[in-house]
Motif scaffolding. Sequence first.
Motif, PDB file in Angstrom:
ATOM      1  N   GLU A   1       0.734  -1.062   0.071  1.00  0.00           N
ATOM      2  CA  GLU A   1       0.133  -0.155   0.077  1.00  0.00           C
ATOM      3  C   GLU A   1       0.906   1.227  -0.102  1.00  0.00           C
ATOM      4  O   GLU A   1       0.562   2.298  -0.633  1.00  0.00           O
ATOM      5  CB  GLU A   1      -0.959   0.119   1.043  1.00  0.00           C
ATOM      6  CG  GLU A   1      -1.889  -1.028   1.024  1.00  0.00           C
ATOM      7  CD  GLU A   1      -3.094  -1.122   2.494  1.00  0.00           C
ATOM      8  OE1 GLU A   1      -2.730  -0.362   3.147  1.00  0.00           O
ATOM      9  OE2 GLU A   1      -3.818  -1.983   2.457  1.00  0.00           O
TER      10      GLU A   1
ATOM     11  N   THR B   1      -5.238   9.895  -5.291  1.00  0.00           N
ATOM     12  CA  THR B   1      -5.571   8.904  -4.116  1.00  0.00           C
ATOM     13  C   THR B   1      -6.794   9.474  -3.386  1.00  0.00           C
ATOM     14  O   THR B   1      -7.798   8.532  -3.116  1.00  0.00           O
ATOM     15  CB  THR B   1      -4.493   8.848  -2.989  1.00  0.00           C
ATOM     16  OG1 THR B   1      -3.374   8.295  -3.606  1.00  0.00           O
ATOM     17  CG2 THR B   1      -4.887   7.919  -1.810  1.00  0.00           C
TER      18      THR B   1
ATOM     19  N   ILE C   1       2.342   1.618  -3.316  1.00  0.00           N
ATOM     20  CA  ILE C   1       1.326   1.766  -4.573  1.00  0.00           C
ATOM     21  C   ILE C   1       1.875   0.431  -5.479  1.00  0.00           C
ATOM     22  O   ILE C   1       1.806   0.869  -6.573  1.00  0.00           O
ATOM     23  CB  ILE C   1       1.100   3.040  -5.106  1.00  0.00           C
ATOM     24  CG1 ILE C   1       1.223   4.019  -4.141  1.00  0.00           C
ATOM     25  CG2 ILE C   1       0.160   2.986  -6.039  1.00  0.00           C
ATOM     26  CD1 ILE C   1       1.050   5.558  -4.776  1.00  0.00           C
TER      27      ILE C   1
END
Length: 147
Positions: A62, A146, A65
């Motif tokens: 995470e 995001t 990414i």
Amino acid sequence: MTPKVEAFGLSVCTCIRLRKAARRVSLVYDRHLEPFGLTITQYSLLAHLKTLDGTSIRELAETLIMDPTTLTRNLRPLERRDLLVMALDGRDRRARRLQLTAAGLAMLAKARPAWAEAQRHVWAAFGGTETRTLNTALDRLLERLTA
């Protein structure tokens, strides 16, 4: 630009420009890190693990990414070189916790001057002001995409 290429919007595609630039910049870093047997991707993983000690593969994926499967594939060579360990998570047997080994910390310290030299190379090629502006713009883009 040939009409055929232009018909597909390649001359204005931001993604293609970013990918080309990323590949070119990665080559600079990879050349500097090559004496240590590292790529910029591997150096980045070691550096992230130094600050995110004990993180899970999911958490690191995470942060970076990245797809967890791709991340695991990139971690395996570092694990084989004993630069990191992927230990079972005591609370979730499906998860793995990542930690640098002493060898990983030593490699990161040895490779850091080469990374810094690559950084200086890119800054010299692009210019300090433009590099700072680019980094700020990329950070802003990441934040906005995001949200």
